[in-house]
Design an enzyme around this catalytic site. Structure first.
Site, PDB file in Angstrom:
ATOM      1  N   LYS A 114      -5.335 -37.274  61.409  1.00 29.55           N
ATOM      2  CA  LYS A 114      -3.955 -37.612  61.782  1.00 29.55           C
ATOM      3  C   LYS A 114      -3.518 -38.909  61.133  1.00 29.55           C
ATOM      4  O   LYS A 114      -2.387 -39.013  60.660  1.00 29.55           O
ATOM      5  CB  LYS A 114      -3.810 -37.708  63.305  1.00 29.55           C
ATOM      6  N   LYS A 197      -5.721 -21.224  62.619  1.00 27.91           N
ATOM      7  CA  LYS A 197      -5.712 -21.081  64.073  1.00 27.91           C
ATOM      8  C   LYS A 197      -4.267 -21.059  64.561  1.00 27.91           C
ATOM      9  O   LYS A 197      -3.437 -21.826  64.073  1.00 27.91           O
ATOM     10  CB  LYS A 197      -6.438 -22.288  64.676  1.00 27.91           C
ATOM     11  N   LYS A 200       0.509 -24.407  68.789  1.00 25.45           N
ATOM     12  CA  LYS A 200       1.826 -24.720  69.315  1.00 25.45           C
ATOM     13  C   LYS A 200       2.679 -25.430  68.275  1.00 25.45           C
ATOM     14  O   LYS A 200       3.889 -25.406  68.334  1.00 25.45           O
ATOM     15  CB  LYS A 200       1.695 -25.621  70.559  1.00 25.45           C
TER      16      LYS A 200
HETATM   17  P1  AMP Z   1      -3.845 -27.293  72.172  1.00 23.93           P
HETATM   18  O1  AMP Z   1      -2.623 -26.505  72.410  1.00 23.93           O
HETATM   19  O2  AMP Z   1      -4.243 -27.302  70.740  1.00 23.93           O
HETATM   20  O3  AMP Z   1      -3.814 -28.639  72.798  1.00 23.93           O
HETATM   21  O4  AMP Z   1      -5.037 -26.499  72.859  1.00 23.93           O
HETATM   22  C1  AMP Z   1      -5.293 -26.523  74.226  1.00 23.93           C
HETATM   23  C2  AMP Z   1      -6.447 -25.574  74.508  1.00 23.93           C
HETATM   24  O5  AMP Z   1      -6.136 -24.239  74.134  1.00 23.93           O
HETATM   25  C3  AMP Z   1      -7.717 -25.957  73.746  1.00 23.93           C
HETATM   26  O6  AMP Z   1      -8.719 -26.239  74.693  1.00 23.93           O
HETATM   27  C4  AMP Z   1      -8.123 -24.758  72.947  1.00 23.93           C
HETATM   28  O7  AMP Z   1      -9.391 -24.356  73.329  1.00 23.93           O
HETATM   29  C5  AMP Z   1      -7.152 -23.668  73.335  1.00 23.93           C
HETATM   30  N1  AMP Z   1      -6.546 -23.133  72.109  1.00 23.93           N
HETATM   31  C6  AMP Z   1      -5.522 -23.643  71.395  1.00 23.93           C
HETATM   32  N2  AMP Z   1      -5.219 -22.883  70.341  1.00 23.93           N
HETATM   33  C7  AMP Z   1      -6.094 -21.837  70.356  1.00 23.93           C
HETATM   34  C8  AMP Z   1      -6.305 -20.702  69.528  1.00 23.93           C
HETATM   35  N3  AMP Z   1      -5.560 -20.465  68.443  1.00 23.93           N
HETATM   36  N4  AMP Z   1      -7.293 -19.850  69.862  1.00 23.93           N
HETATM   37  C9  AMP Z   1      -8.039 -20.073  70.938  1.00 23.93           C
HETATM   38  N5  AMP Z   1      -7.893 -21.114  71.759  1.00 23.93           N
HETATM   39  C10 AMP Z   1      -6.936 -21.992  71.494  1.00 23.93           C
END
Ligand code: AMP
Ligand code: TRP
Length: 334
Positions: A114, A197, A200
């Site tokens: 970042k 991946k 959001k």
């Molecule tokens: P984030 O939205 O990146 O803060 O992710 C929050 C949680 O959601 C994390 O603990 C990840 O394990 C899960 N997560 C986010 N994106 C994915 C994805 N594409 N596939 C699986 N798990 C995800």
């Protein structure tokens, strides 16, 4: 027997969670809350490391909490709360920052990525100490296990190092937690770019399935998902990342084996398969969306539930913090 303790959290960084959050985090949390004494937070203090409009951050925080509940995290069974409602998080983070090496924090790959991307003037000290605050989250609750995606593994390793260092220097104050890293089969990729991946913060909306989106919009995105020219519904992550990703989503939401889904769609085209998946996704999301909207329709009641849970969290957190303050030699207030 006392249940082992579990801690996890997510940033309120969007109005809606995406299907990766649902499959990779919420579905697992929902299962784990049955066997663990589980704490789930909406980490709004962490979200401040990104630029935020204040009113929007408040709204995203409520929405994230509502989606936890709508997905089946039960606030009477698990402790589901907003991080900033428990002041001990920020307080312990300060103490832990005094035993964290500058170089040690600088080696966190998420920070390196970042800060390189934004440049040093746009990189805040908060982004640098982000993992220390995460360590405070975990250590306040005498946590046994921390289920996270593999990008967070290094932060949990740092948490373990800090716990051991503190215990060694000042006497036992923290349980040393274990990371539980998400399985590859729970990882969801972008529908338009199945090598990335799903996130959001994806650049394009077309590859992201939002939990709170209009079901017709999600169905359309599934019908347009990137596949390949072979035409066979077959799992092969290397050569068929698009179709494999859709199979993983299908299997995760139905609890079926991938092989059984391959059999069902053998000799049928991608159109049929996508239509089947769209039905599965809509059936899964519709009640979650309805429940989340219901909860958001009565914010006072939602805030009340969050306040009760924050009080429960604070009881545990304050006990750890008091012990830590004593251990390091802060004078007790008379
Ligand atoms: P984030 O939205 O990146 O803060 O992710 C929050 C949680 O959601 C994390 O603990 C990840 O394990 C899960 N997560 C986010 N994106 C994915 C994805 N594409 N596939 C699986 N798990 C995800
Ligand atoms: N940093 C985590 C993420 O981006 C969120 C988080 C904050 C967290 N505190 C935590 C996860 C404590 C597990 C435990 O996904």
């Amino acid at each position: 027997m006392k249940k082992a303790r579990l801690y996890s959290g997510m940033q309120p960084s969007a109005d809606s969670l995406q299907i990766g959050n649902y499959i990779g985090a919420l579905m697992q949390w929902r299962d784990l809350q049955e066997t663990y004494d589980a704490f789930f937070s909406v980490v709004d203090l962490h979200a401040l490391t990104q630029p935020n409009d204040p009113a929007e951050l408040r709204e995203k925080t409520r929405r994230t909490a509502a989606q936890y509940i709508a997905a089946g995290i039960e606030p009477s069974k698990s402790t589901l709360y907003v991080q900033s409602h428990v002041p001990a998080h920020a307080e312990l983070a300060w103490i832990l920052s005094t035993i964290t090496g500058f170089g040690e924090a600088g080696r966190m790959t998420q920070f390196k990525d970042k800060s390189q991307r934004y440049g040093s003037d746009a990189t805040s000290v908060g982004l640098f100490t982000y993992p220390v605050l995460m360590a405070a989250d975990i250590l306040l609750y005498q946590t046994d296990i921390v289920p996270v995606g593999d990008d967070q593994k290094q932060h949990v390793e740092l948490t373990r190092d800090l716990a051991e260092r503190f215990n060694g220097r000042y006497g036992e104050a923290f349980r040393v937690p274990m990371p539980v890293i998400q399985q590859e089969t729970a990882r969801i990729y972008d529908l338009q770019n199945p090598l990335a991946k799903m996130s959001k913060s994806a650049e394009s909306e077309a590859g992201v399935l939002w939990l709170l989106d209009d079901p017709a919009a999600s169905a359309k995105k599934i019908m347009r998902a990137v596949t390949d020219s072979e035409g066979a519904v077959r799992y092969d992550r290397e050569n068929k990342p698009g179709v494999s990703n859709l199979l993983v989503i299908y299997a995760a939401l139905t609890g079926r084996q991938i092989a059984s889904i391959e059999d069902e769609y053998a000799g049928r085209g991608y159109g049929d398969f996508k239509k089947g998946l769209a039905d599965v996704v809509m059936a899964e999301f519709e009640p979650v969306r309805a429940r989340a909207m219901d909860l958001l329709g009565d914010p006072a009641e939602l805030d009340r539930v969050l306040a009760i849970n924050a009080a429960r969290a604070a009881e545990v957190a304050d006990e750890t913090l008091a012990k830590v303050y004593d251990s390091v030699g802060l004078l007790r207030r008379a």
